[in-house]
Write a protein that holds these residues in place. Structure first.
Motif, mmCIF file in Angstrom:
data_model
loop_
_atom_site.group_PDB
_atom_site.id
_atom_site.type_symbol
_atom_site.label_atom_id
_atom_site.label_comp_id
_atom_site.label_asym_id
_atom_site.label_seq_id
_atom_site.Cartn_x
_atom_site.Cartn_y
_atom_site.Cartn_z
ATOM 1 N N LEU A 1 44.886 30.828 -22.805
ATOM 2 C CA LEU A 1 45.631 31.620 -23.834
ATOM 3 C C LEU A 1 46.988 30.792 -24.307
ATOM 4 O O LEU A 1 47.598 30.085 -23.584
ATOM 5 C CB LEU A 1 46.056 33.042 -23.216
ATOM 6 N N ASP B 1 51.860 37.151 -20.639
ATOM 7 C CA ASP B 1 50.869 37.166 -22.036
ATOM 8 C C ASP B 1 51.883 37.877 -23.168
ATOM 9 O O ASP B 1 51.818 39.203 -23.036
ATOM 10 C CB ASP B 1 49.661 37.577 -21.845
ATOM 11 N N ALA C 1 43.059 33.941 -17.989
ATOM 12 C CA ALA C 1 44.197 33.965 -18.894
ATOM 13 C C ALA C 1 44.708 32.646 -19.202
ATOM 14 O O ALA C 1 45.661 32.382 -20.021
ATOM 15 C CB ALA C 1 45.355 34.822 -18.390
ATOM 16 N N THR D 1 49.272 32.366 -25.685
ATOM 17 C CA THR D 1 50.239 33.306 -25.979
ATOM 18 C C THR D 1 51.127 33.487 -24.693
ATOM 19 O O THR D 1 51.771 34.452 -24.548
ATOM 20 C CB THR D 1 49.948 34.610 -26.313
ATOM 21 N N LEU D 2 51.043 32.499 -23.694
ATOM 22 C CA LEU D 2 51.597 32.474 -22.324
ATOM 23 C C LEU D 2 53.184 32.183 -22.354
ATOM 24 O O LEU D 2 53.596 31.148 -23.179
ATOM 25 C CB LEU D 2 50.939 31.810 -21.214
#
Length: 338
Positions: A306, A273, A303, A308-309
């Motif tokens: 997300l 992340d 997660a 933003t991985l």
């Protein structure tokens, strides 16, 4: 690495990494996998205590996915197991895991009337997928199994139906030339990474040397693919696998993911992340696609959504989610446990 005996001219036929636009049926050389033959009167009983799938309910002429775990429930290999007869099985796994897995199994096989043998060189294996599957098999004088996970045999071939539009073709190398010539003239010949891409889109993850003893079967969605039985008796790692199914809450599972660029990250590459710098998963397997790279990745469920991985490090390519054909069933099963 053990490999099927394939002439250099044949190997050179299967070099294209991706099909051209409009290709309806592809043929891939499966030279990255190895084959173990297990034979003897105690073989089914031996396997039943070693693997996640239910060997006792597997009939001759049937095939199943499965895994072999360590005592902590971590997968040492994933495989396709085919039962040819009452006391005869073929098990296919990643070639680089062959020696290690045979060594592990032989620790227990000494207590049974069963033999394990590397028979990779005795078979030339191909994967075929596409809309003309049944027609191509028929025109090549190959038997066509009627249903998924069923096996059709002849003296010199096996055909294993692994999906409505996909099958494995097993041929004896010394008698395969005319069949291969016909197959390659009526399909598009591709390298094994194209088969990896098909597996990714089907949501069938595999254990690689880099991920040896990393995942429990549910992390690779193996229970959704029929590769784990929760009704059979004890097997190595069973206590952990069953506890996760009935008492635990799975925090990580496998997703199909999409990446920009044309470089497929190797298995075991971390997913991070970028916003927090925290590692939230790892790549199971990846392959180039027509528009970038696709992969299967085990991610923390909280997660996975997300934006933003990234793969590898904070400067790696962004990762986004694709879909799996069984996502709805997985989500329904998870909802039932909450």
């Amino acid at each position: 690495m053990p490999q099927t005996s394939v002439s250099s001219s044949l190997a050179a036929t299967f070099t294209a990494p991706l099909p051209a636009q409009g290709v309806d049926t592809a043929l891939c050389l499966l030279d990255h996998e190895a084959v173990i033959a297990l034979t003897g009167p105690d073989t089914a009983r031996f396997l039943q205590g070693q693997v996640t799938c239910d060997v006792n309910t597997l009939q001759a002429g049937q095939s199943t996915l499965g895994a072999r775990c360590n005592p902590k429930g971590r997968m040492q290999s994933s495989f396709r197991l085919t039962r040819l007869a009452e006391d005869s099985f073929l098990l296919v796994l990643h070639a680089e895991l062959l020696e290690r897995q045979i060594a592990e199994l032989k620790k227990y096989a000494v207590f049974f009337k069963t033999q394990l043998q590397d028979v990779t060189a005795e078979w030339l294996r191909l994967g075929i997928h596409g809309s003309r599957l049944e027609r191509v098999l028929g025109e090549s004088d190959l038997p066509c199994p009627a249903s998924r996970n069923s096996v059709a045999q002849s003296e010199q071939s096996l055909v294993i139906r692994i999906a409505d539009d996909a099958a494995e073709i097993w041929l004896r190398p010394d008698q395969a030339s005319s069949t291969i010539e016909h197959l390659t003239s009526t399909t598009t010949a591709l390298a094994s990474q194209a088969w990896t891409l098909w597996l990714i889109r089907a949501g069938i993850g595999q254990v690689y040397p880099e991920t040896y003893e990393t995942f429990i079967p549910q992390m690779l969605n193996l229970q959704q693919l029929g590769g784990v039985s929760f009704r059979k008796g004890c097997y190595t790692g069973q206590e952990i696998v069953a506890r996760m199914q009935y008492l635990g809450k799975l925090k990580r599972r496998m997703y199909r993911t999409l990446l920009a660029g044309d470089t497929a990250p190797p298995p075991g590459t971390v997913v991070v992340d970028r916003a927090t710098g925290q590692t939230v998963g790892e790549i199971v397997m990846a392959a180039r696609s027509e528009s970038g790279v696709e992969s299967l990745a085990v991610l923390q469920k909280d997660a996975a959504q997300l934006t933003t991985l990234v793969v590898g490090n904070s400067d790696g390519p962004l990762l986004s989610l694709g879909g799996l054909p069984y996502d709805a069933q997985l989500e329904a099963g998870e909802a039932d446990k909450e």
